[in-house]
Design a protein around this motif. Structure first.
Motif, PDB file in Angstrom:
ATOM      1  N   ALA A 208       0.830  -1.207   0.000  1.00  0.00           N
ATOM      2  CA  ALA A 208       0.000   0.000   0.000  1.00  0.00           C
ATOM      3  C   ALA A 208       0.866   1.259   0.000  1.00  0.00           C
ATOM      4  CB  ALA A 208      -0.927  -0.015   1.211  1.00  0.00           C
ATOM      5  N   ARG A 209       1.903   1.265   0.818  1.00  0.00           N
ATOM      6  CA  ARG A 209       2.789   2.432   0.877  1.00  0.00           C
ATOM      7  C   ARG A 209       3.535   2.622  -0.443  1.00  0.00           C
ATOM      8  NH1 ARG A 209       5.140   4.438   5.534  1.00  0.00           N
ATOM      9  NH2 ARG A 209       7.215   3.894   4.737  1.00  0.00           N
ATOM     10  N   ALA A 210       3.982   1.523  -1.042  1.00  0.00           N
ATOM     11  CA  ALA A 210       4.708   1.620  -2.315  1.00  0.00           C
ATOM     12  C   ALA A 210       3.816   2.152  -3.428  1.00  0.00           C
ATOM     13  CB  ALA A 210       5.263   0.244  -2.700  1.00  0.00           C
ATOM     14  N   ALA A 211       2.513   1.871  -3.304  1.00  0.00           N
ATOM     15  CA  ALA A 211       1.558   2.349  -4.312  1.00  0.00           C
ATOM     16  C   ALA A 211       1.107   3.784  -4.040  1.00  0.00           C
ATOM     17  CB  ALA A 211       0.337   1.430  -4.344  1.00  0.00           C
ATOM     18  N   GLY A 212       1.623   4.362  -2.957  1.00  0.00           N
ATOM     19  CA  GLY A 212       1.280   5.738  -2.646  1.00  0.00           C
ATOM     20  C   GLY A 212      -0.045   5.898  -1.925  1.00  0.00           C
ATOM     21  N   ARG A 213      -0.566   4.814  -1.341  1.00  0.00           N
ATOM     22  CA  ARG A 213      -1.842   4.906  -0.638  1.00  0.00           C
ATOM     23  C   ARG A 213      -1.654   5.653   0.676  1.00  0.00           C
ATOM     24  NH1 ARG A 213      -4.346   4.191  -5.155  1.00  0.00           N
ATOM     25  NH2 ARG A 213      -3.995   2.116  -6.072  1.00  0.00           N
ATOM     26  N   THR A 214      -2.518   6.599   0.936  1.00  0.00           N
ATOM     27  CA  THR A 214      -2.450   7.355   2.183  1.00  0.00           C
ATOM     28  C   THR A 214      -3.525   6.929   3.174  1.00  0.00           C
ATOM     29  OG1 THR A 214      -3.865   9.081   1.237  1.00  0.00           O
ATOM     30  CG2 THR A 214      -1.459   9.350   1.026  1.00  0.00           C
ATOM     31  N   HIS A 215      -4.460   6.112   2.742  1.00  0.00           N
ATOM     32  CA  HIS A 215      -5.547   5.627   3.598  1.00  0.00           C
ATOM     33  C   HIS A 215      -5.639   4.120   3.406  1.00  0.00           C
ATOM     34  CE1 HIS A 215     -10.122   5.930   4.772  1.00  0.00           C
ATOM     35  NE2 HIS A 215      -9.423   5.175   5.611  1.00  0.00           N
ATOM     36  N   VAL A 216      -5.419   3.359   4.478  1.00  0.00           N
ATOM     37  CA  VAL A 216      -5.552   1.902   4.414  1.00  0.00           C
ATOM     38  C   VAL A 216      -6.588   1.471   5.444  1.00  0.00           C
ATOM     39  CG1 VAL A 216      -3.166   1.596   3.652  1.00  0.00           C
ATOM     40  CG2 VAL A 216      -3.721   1.409   6.088  1.00  0.00           C
ATOM     41  N   ALA A 217      -7.098   0.255   5.273  1.00  0.00           N
ATOM     42  CA  ALA A 217      -8.112  -0.266   6.186  1.00  0.00           C
ATOM     43  C   ALA A 217      -7.747  -1.675   6.618  1.00  0.00           C
ATOM     44  CB  ALA A 217      -9.484  -0.260   5.512  1.00  0.00           C
ATOM     45  N   GLY A 218      -7.770  -1.913   7.925  1.00  0.00           N
ATOM     46  CA  GLY A 218      -7.603  -3.246   8.471  1.00  0.00           C
ATOM     47  C   GLY A 218      -8.971  -3.826   8.753  1.00  0.00           C
ATOM     48  N   CYS A 219      -9.284  -4.944   8.107  1.00  0.00           N
ATOM     49  CA  CYS A 219     -10.623  -5.534   8.205  1.00  0.00           C
ATOM     50  C   CYS A 219     -10.535  -6.934   8.809  1.00  0.00           C
ATOM     51  CB  CYS A 219     -11.265  -5.626   6.820  1.00  0.00           C
ATOM     52  SG  CYS A 219     -11.314  -4.042   5.945  1.00  0.00           S
ATOM     53  N   THR A 220     -11.527  -7.279   9.625  1.00  0.00           N
ATOM     54  CA  THR A 220     -11.508  -8.591  10.272  1.00  0.00           C
ATOM     55  C   THR A 220     -11.972  -9.707   9.358  1.00  0.00           C
ATOM     56  OG1 THR A 220     -13.707  -8.215  11.207  1.00  0.00           O
ATOM     57  CG2 THR A 220     -11.806  -7.618  12.580  1.00  0.00           C
ATOM     58  N   GLY A 221     -12.624  -9.394   8.248  1.00  0.00           N
ATOM     59  CA  GLY A 221     -13.098 -10.428   7.339  1.00  0.00           C
ATOM     60  C   GLY A 221     -13.738  -9.837   6.106  1.00  0.00           C
ATOM     61  N   SER A 222     -14.336 -10.709   5.295  1.00  0.00           N
ATOM     62  CA  SER A 222     -14.872 -10.272   4.007  1.00  0.00           C
ATOM     63  C   SER A 222     -16.057  -9.325   4.156  1.00  0.00           C
ATOM     64  CB  SER A 222     -15.278 -11.487   3.172  1.00  0.00           C
ATOM     65  OG  SER A 222     -16.256 -12.260   3.843  1.00  0.00           O
ATOM     66  N   THR A 223     -16.889  -9.527   5.181  1.00  0.00           N
ATOM     67  CA  THR A 223     -18.049  -8.657   5.364  1.00  0.00           C
ATOM     68  C   THR A 223     -17.613  -7.240   5.696  1.00  0.00           C
ATOM     69  OG1 THR A 223     -19.409 -10.508   6.113  1.00  0.00           O
ATOM     70  CG2 THR A 223     -20.167  -8.300   6.687  1.00  0.00           C
ATOM     71  N   SER A 224     -16.667  -7.101   6.638  1.00  0.00           N
ATOM     72  CA  SER A 224     -16.199  -5.763   6.999  1.00  0.00           C
ATOM     73  C   SER A 224     -15.435  -5.125   5.850  1.00  0.00           C
ATOM     74  CB  SER A 224     -15.345  -5.817   8.263  1.00  0.00           C
ATOM     75  OG  SER A 224     -14.282  -6.725   8.145  1.00  0.00           O
ATOM     76  N   GLU A 225     -14.753  -5.948   5.046  1.00  0.00           N
ATOM     77  CA  GLU A 225     -14.040  -5.404   3.893  1.00  0.00           C
ATOM     78  C   GLU A 225     -15.016  -4.759   2.905  1.00  0.00           C
ATOM     79  OE1 GLU A 225     -11.977  -7.717   0.426  1.00  0.00           O
ATOM     80  OE2 GLU A 225     -10.539  -7.551   2.081  1.00  0.00           O
ATOM     81  N   LYS A 226     -16.139  -5.430   2.656  1.00  0.00           N
ATOM     82  CA  LYS A 226     -17.149  -4.858   1.752  1.00  0.00           C
ATOM     83  C   LYS A 226     -17.682  -3.543   2.300  1.00  0.00           C
ATOM     84  CE  LYS A 226     -18.729  -9.319  -0.056  1.00  0.00           C
ATOM     85  NZ  LYS A 226     -19.845 -10.312  -0.058  1.00  0.00           N
ATOM     86  N   THR A 227     -17.888  -3.490   3.614  1.00  0.00           N
ATOM     87  CA  THR A 227     -18.403  -2.265   4.216  1.00  0.00           C
ATOM     88  C   THR A 227     -17.420  -1.119   4.044  1.00  0.00           C
ATOM     89  OG1 THR A 227     -19.647  -3.546   5.845  1.00  0.00           O
ATOM     90  CG2 THR A 227     -19.239  -1.228   6.357  1.00  0.00           C
ATOM     91  N   VAL A 228     -16.142  -1.376   4.276  1.00  0.00           N
ATOM     92  CA  VAL A 228     -15.116  -0.338   4.125  1.00  0.00           C
ATOM     93  C   VAL A 228     -15.069   0.177   2.691  1.00  0.00           C
ATOM     94  CG1 VAL A 228     -12.610  -0.109   3.919  1.00  0.00           C
ATOM     95  CG2 VAL A 228     -13.593  -0.811   6.067  1.00  0.00           C
ATOM     96  N   VAL A 229     -15.143  -0.729   1.739  1.00  0.00           N
ATOM     97  CA  VAL A 229     -15.118  -0.305   0.335  1.00  0.00           C
ATOM     98  C   VAL A 229     -16.324   0.581   0.027  1.00  0.00           C
ATOM     99  CG1 VAL A 229     -15.268  -1.110  -2.050  1.00  0.00           C
ATOM    100  CG2 VAL A 229     -13.737  -2.258  -0.446  1.00  0.00           C
ATOM    101  N   SER A 230     -17.493   0.214   0.567  1.00  0.00           N
ATOM    102  CA  SER A 230     -18.687   1.021   0.311  1.00  0.00           C
ATOM    103  C   SER A 230     -18.610   2.391   0.972  1.00  0.00           C
ATOM    104  CB  SER A 230     -19.937   0.280   0.796  1.00  0.00           C
ATOM    105  OG  SER A 230     -19.988   0.208   2.214  1.00  0.00           O
ATOM    106  N   LEU A 231     -17.926   2.470   2.123  1.00  0.00           N
ATOM    107  CA  LEU A 231     -17.819   3.748   2.826  1.00  0.00           C
ATOM    108  C   LEU A 231     -16.762   4.670   2.233  1.00  0.00           C
ATOM    109  CD1 LEU A 231     -18.000   2.597   6.572  1.00  0.00           C
ATOM    110  CD2 LEU A 231     -19.775   3.804   5.294  1.00  0.00           C
TER     111      LEU A 231
END
Length: 370
Positions: A208-231
């Motif tokens: 993520a850092r190498a790609a220049g991402r300034t905002h990352v998300a740590g998700c506990t699983g696939s459901t929370s990952e979908k929520t983060v993407v939607s938000l």
């Protein structure tokens, strides 16, 4: 280093073999049994489609055709995950019902029954979770369409020696009596290895850092990952499959900062982070009901409600009690978890926010960024 990040890259990086959930096995067994009931023949192997589009095939380990019913069984392969249900024989017995009945679920031997509130199923229901139920319904409909059935069936799921296996799980404490739960949101068992998974988290941050991402998300699983993407509409390489390892994310980002970190996960898991636990696995940390009661008071609960929270069956039950009385326990847990995360970051230049979700991915608590 991998040129892509996110959950897929992390899974590849561990080098561990994934397996199949009990929900996927029950779906395969049901598909085979219903096909045999309509056609007289058991498909072997039997292929199913998982929620993310994968199409695994399962060999049948048991089959029986009794005229008015058909039964098929599949042995669960958990891959390289040390799952207590690895090797268990999951059976599904299918019987035809009158038109209009739909799909009716029953708990057979070795599958539990819900006896307390606070779970995603009503009291008295077989412990077959919502996503496996939907997978089974979808496959029953496909078999019916292919072979002239109505799709009105009784599906009885059983697990050989399931009651004995369940003693090694949290089911008895949760009031799931008589056996195991049929689980899974993706159909795939993610292999569990502390060292490999933590290493994969670190590589995810690096990517993520190498790609220049300034905002990352740590998700506990696939459901929370979908929520983060939607938000936040984050790209794949900004997503870290944190699993239970909140501490691994925080400690690595402390040394390798990004501008912003969102932590997203189930309410109960993140209540453990709020309590100061950095390993959220059920075998190594538990939901602290006393803390939830204190947080409920801080969010406006009276002593009577706080006392109910303190003895609630599950974290979800505590959340529901508060929600019914307009007490924002989810927000308070998210704020407290955020503050715990900031304490671990020890002043690193990272803005943190926390999002709590329920099993469906609905946001039930959210902190402000700080």
């Amino acid at each position: 280093m991998s040129t892509s990040g996110g959950r897929t890259a992390q899974l590849k990086h561990t080098g561990l073999r994934p397996g199949w959930t009990t929900g996927a096995c029950a779906t395969a067994a049901t598909t085979a049994a219903y096909t045999a009931l309509l056609t007289g023949d058991f498909p072997d192997p039997v292929a199913i489609t998982l929620p993310r589009g994968q199409t695994p095939a399962f060999a049948l380990a048991a089959e029986e055709h009794g005229g008015s019913y058909a039964m098929a069984g599949v042995v669960k392969d958990a891959g390289d995950d040390p799952d207590v249900t690895h090797g268990a024989l999951v059976r599904s017995t299918v019987r035809l019902l009158p038109p209009g009945s739909g799909v009716v679920f029953r708990a057979g031997a070795g599958v539990g029954t819900v006896t307390r509130p606070g779970l995603p199923l009503d009291v008295g229901e077989p412990a077959i979770n919502p996503v496996p139920r939907q997978m089974i319904r979808d496959h029953v409909a496909r078999v019916a369409a292919a072979h002239g059935g109505t799709g009105d069936v009784e599906v009885t799921v059983s697990v050989d020696d399931g009651e004995e296996i369940a003693r090694s799980t949290w089911n008895p404490r949760l009031g799931i009596i008589g056996g195991l739960s049929i689980l899974g949101t993706t159909g795939i068992v993610v292999p569990y290895s502390c060292s490999a998974w933590i290493d994969s988290i670190r590589r995810g941050v690096d990517v993520a850092r190498a790609a220049g991402r300034t905002h990352v998300a740590g998700c506990t699983g696939s459901t929370s990952e979908k929520t983060v993407v939607s938000l936040y509409d984050l790209p794949e390489d900004a997503l870290l499959d944190m699993g239970d390892f909140a501490g691994a994310v925080l400690k690595y980002i402390r040394r390798h900062p990004v501008d912003r970190l969102t932590i997203c996960g189930g309410f109960a898991k993140l209540s453990k982070l709020a309590a100061g636990h950095l390993d959220l696995h059920s075998a190594r940390s538990q939901v602290d009901k006393s803390l939830l009661a204190d947080l409920a008071r801080a969010a406006g609960a009276d002593d009577s409600l706080a006392a109910e929270v303190a003895v609630a069956n599950t974290g979800l039950a505590a959340l529901q009690l508060c929600a019914a009385r307009g007490v924002p326990l989810g927000d308070r847990v998210a704020e407290t978890a955020r503050d715990q995360a900031l304490a671990v970051l020890r002043g690193a230049p990272v803005v943190v926010d926390v999002v709590c979700v329920d099993r469906a991915g609905t946001v039930v608590g959210r902190s402000t960024p700080r």
